[in-house]
Design an enzyme around this catalytic site. Sequence first.
Site, PDB file in Angstrom:
ATOM      1  N   ASP A  96       1.082  -1.222  -0.243  1.00 48.44           N
ATOM      2  CA  ASP A  96      -0.055  -0.248   0.269  1.00 48.44           C
ATOM      3  C   ASP A  96       1.094   1.407   0.409  1.00 48.44           C
ATOM      4  O   ASP A  96       0.827   1.814  -0.891  1.00 48.44           O
ATOM      5  CB  ASP A  96      -1.049   0.162   1.340  1.00 48.44           C
ATOM      6  CG  ASP A  96      -1.811   0.991   1.226  1.00 48.44           C
ATOM      7  OD1 ASP A  96      -2.794   1.096   0.425  1.00 48.44           O
ATOM      8  OD2 ASP A  96      -1.445   2.036   2.908  1.00 48.44           O
TER       9      ASP A  96
ATOM     10  N   GLU B 144      -1.749  -5.520  -3.562  1.00 49.56           N
ATOM     11  CA  GLU B 144      -1.165  -4.392  -2.743  1.00 49.56           C
ATOM     12  C   GLU B 144      -0.017  -5.393  -2.315  1.00 49.56           C
ATOM     13  O   GLU B 144       0.794  -4.631  -2.509  1.00 49.56           O
ATOM     14  CB  GLU B 144      -1.706  -3.924  -1.246  1.00 49.56           C
ATOM     15  CG  GLU B 144      -2.818  -2.892  -1.643  1.00 49.56           C
ATOM     16  CD  GLU B 144      -4.013  -2.356  -0.861  1.00 49.56           C
ATOM     17  OE1 GLU B 144      -3.627  -0.991  -0.848  1.00 49.56           O
ATOM     18  OE2 GLU B 144      -3.449  -2.820   0.272  1.00 49.56           O
TER      19      GLU B 144
END
Length: 227
Positions: free
Chosen positions: A49, A121
């Site tokens: 992320d 992610e």
Amino acid sequence: MKRSAEISALEGRIGYEFKQVQLLQRALIHSSMSGPNREDNQRLEFLGDRVLGLVMAEALLDKDNKATEGQLAPRFNALVRKETCADVAREFEFGEALKLGRSERLSGGRRKMALLGDAMEAVIAAVYMDGGFSEAKSLVLRLWGKRIDSVEEDARDPKTSLQEWAQARRMPPPAYIEVSRSGPDHQPVFTIEARLENGETCQATAGSKRLAEQAAAKALLERLEKS
């Protein structure tokens, strides 16, 4: 470490071959499959992320050197939000390679937005750990592709935009009413109505309450703009 056919196929789709293939394997393990000797992808998701955020921040600054922070922020949010990550994962068929526990498999986990977004992610983090930031950046720019060039300047959450529209006219925030729910428990379909105090309403249907609310808000905003 020996590669499975699924892993090799995914490497081919994303255009990156891992030196440490175990990183990619871990990135695809959902917590429902974790155990004492099997680490899931949650830590990788956390790192990915942050890597994604840095790549997108740089890309948006490079794309438009005159944009203000107020213009950049909604574009950034549109590109890094979980829905977008899941869309990219679907495009490159991540669902086929996910390792899920029995309950998640039976409940349609390979199609779930949250699981796909998390896996996307985690894979970004795996590439970062395997090849460094340059390789992770190349991967993100390649997979996101035209999304970066076409992201709308006003790419904001429709619910936020509708609430701001109402507040500007001294109205209370819009209400979101669940009109109906259909389909099996593992794959429900929701119809949500967005409603303003002045009587304006619009309905939308989607596979989650959140997506249905956003779609209803967007449709209502478009109607208000036309009128």
